[in-house]
Design an enzyme around this catalytic site. Structure first.
Site, PDB file in Angstrom:
ATOM      1  N   ARG A  83     -38.608-113.399 103.936  1.00  0.00           N
ATOM      2  CA  ARG A  83     -39.720-113.848 104.779  1.00  0.00           C
ATOM      3  C   ARG A  83     -40.515-114.940 104.070  1.00  0.00           C
ATOM      4  O   ARG A  83     -40.912-114.799 102.936  1.00  0.00           O
ATOM      5  CB  ARG A  83     -40.632-112.663 105.107  1.00  0.00           C
ATOM      6  CG  ARG A  83     -41.976-113.028 105.728  1.00  0.00           C
ATOM      7  CD  ARG A  83     -41.891-113.188 107.229  1.00  0.00           C
ATOM      8  NE  ARG A  83     -43.102-113.740 107.796  1.00  0.00           N
ATOM      9  CZ  ARG A  83     -44.062-113.044 108.373  1.00  0.00           C
ATOM     10  NH1 ARG A  83     -43.975-111.743 108.453  1.00  0.00           N
ATOM     11  NH2 ARG A  83     -45.110-113.659 108.884  1.00  0.00           N
ATOM     12  N   ARG A  92     -39.389-116.387 111.318  1.00  0.00           N
ATOM     13  CA  ARG A  92     -39.334-115.417 110.229  1.00  0.00           C
ATOM     14  C   ARG A  92     -38.050-114.613 110.272  1.00  0.00           C
ATOM     15  O   ARG A  92     -37.539-114.317 111.353  1.00  0.00           O
ATOM     16  CB  ARG A  92     -40.540-114.495 110.259  1.00  0.00           C
ATOM     17  CG  ARG A  92     -40.587-113.658 111.518  1.00  0.00           C
ATOM     18  CD  ARG A  92     -41.947-113.214 111.865  1.00  0.00           C
ATOM     19  NE  ARG A  92     -42.729-114.365 112.264  1.00  0.00           N
ATOM     20  CZ  ARG A  92     -43.935-114.314 112.752  1.00  0.00           C
ATOM     21  NH1 ARG A  92     -44.526-113.179 112.893  1.00  0.00           N
ATOM     22  NH2 ARG A  92     -44.571-115.380 113.112  1.00  0.00           N
ATOM     23  N   ASP A  95     -40.521-109.453 110.286  1.00  0.00           N
ATOM     24  CA  ASP A  95     -41.959-109.220 110.299  1.00  0.00           C
ATOM     25  C   ASP A  95     -42.155-107.728 110.531  1.00  0.00           C
ATOM     26  O   ASP A  95     -41.548-107.161 111.446  1.00  0.00           O
ATOM     27  CB  ASP A  95     -42.604-110.030 111.430  1.00  0.00           C
ATOM     28  CG  ASP A  95     -44.113-109.963 111.455  1.00  0.00           C
ATOM     29  OD1 ASP A  95     -44.716-109.760 110.383  1.00  0.00           O
ATOM     30  OD2 ASP A  95     -44.692-110.126 112.536  1.00  0.00           O
ATOM     31  N   ASP A  97     -45.236-105.098 111.126  1.00  0.00           N
ATOM     32  CA  ASP A  97     -46.668-104.942 111.370  1.00  0.00           C
ATOM     33  C   ASP A  97     -47.000-103.476 111.617  1.00  0.00           C
ATOM     34  O   ASP A  97     -46.412-102.849 112.512  1.00  0.00           O
ATOM     35  CB  ASP A  97     -47.115-105.740 112.599  1.00  0.00           C
ATOM     36  CG  ASP A  97     -47.192-107.228 112.348  1.00  0.00           C
ATOM     37  OD1 ASP A  97     -47.412-107.631 111.185  1.00  0.00           O
ATOM     38  OD2 ASP A  97     -47.047-107.993 113.322  1.00  0.00           O
TER      39      ASP A  97
END
Length: 176
Positions: A83, A92, A95, A97
Site C-alpha cells: 500500500r 491502492r 485498504d 478500515d
C-alpha cells in the site's frame, strides 16, 4: 472478545488476491479470528475518480486486541501488501478500515470509530448488511438495514456483487 467489522478494498490488480491475502494474514494472527466475510462487490471509486474500479468487502472479526493494536496490525498488512499513500483516496493494493469496534466510540488522532463516512458509503454498508443487517449502530441510532435504505438508488446500483474470473477484467458480476 471484541467484535469488530473491517472494510477491505483494492483497485490494483490482482484485486481479489490482495483482499484474500489480507484476510489470510489477519486469520494467522493469534489474537484475531475471522468470524464472517461478505461477498466481494465491484464499485466505482469515490473521491478521486480517475482510477480503476474497486473490489470491496466487509469482514467480522473477534479479537482480544485493543483498537490501536488492531489498527497497527491492519496498517502493517497494508504495508506488507504494498500500500502506498501518494494520493488521498487514490489507487491502492489494499485498504483496511476499522468500521466498528463493539459499540465503542473512539476519536483520536489515529482512529475514529464508527468510521466517519460509514453511513454514506454504499460500498461499505451493502456488504456489512449482507453479514449483519440488524446490527444497530448506537451512535447513529439506526440499524445497518435502515442506513442502506436511506442511500440514494444510484449509490446502491453502483455496488455489484462479483466473482473472480480468468482474464483482463479479473471479475464479473454474479449471474453473468
Amino acid at each position: 472478545m471484541n467484535k469488530v467489522y473491517i472494510a477491505l478494498g483494492s483497485n490494483i490488480a490482482p484485486r481479489f488476491n490482495y483482499l484474500y491475502r489480507a484476510i489470510d494474514i489477519l486469520q494467522q494472527h493469534e489474537d484475531i479470528e475471522v468470524a464472517k466475510q461478505s461477498s466481494v462487490y465491484e464499485t466505482d471509486p469515490v473521491g478521486y475518480t480517475d482510477q480503476e474500479q474497486f473490489l470491496n468487502m466487509v469482514i467480522e472479526l473477534e479479537t482480544t486486541l485493543e483498537p490501536i493494536a488492531l489498527l497497527n496490525v491492519c496498517q502493517s498488512i497494508e504495508r506488507k501488501l504494498g500500500r502506498k499513500r501518494d494520493i488521498r483516496w487514490g489507487p491502492r493494493t489494499i485498504d483496511l478500515d476499522i468500521l466498528l469496534y463493539n459499540q465503542t466510540s473512539i476519536v483520536n488522532d489515529r482512529l475514529v470509530v464508527p468510521h466517519r463516512r460509514l453511513h454514506e458509503r454504499a460500498f461499505v454498508l451493502i456488504p456489512l448488511a449482507e453479514i449483519h443487517p440488524s446490527l444497530y449502530i448506537e451512535s447513529l441510532e439506526q440499524s445497518i438495514s435502515e442506513l442502506v435504505g436511506q442511500l440514494p438508488l444510484q449509490d446502491k446500483e453502483g455496488v455489484v456483487k462479483c466473482q473472480p474470473t480468468e482474464g483482463v477484467r479479473e471479475s464479473k458480476p454474479f449471474g453473468s
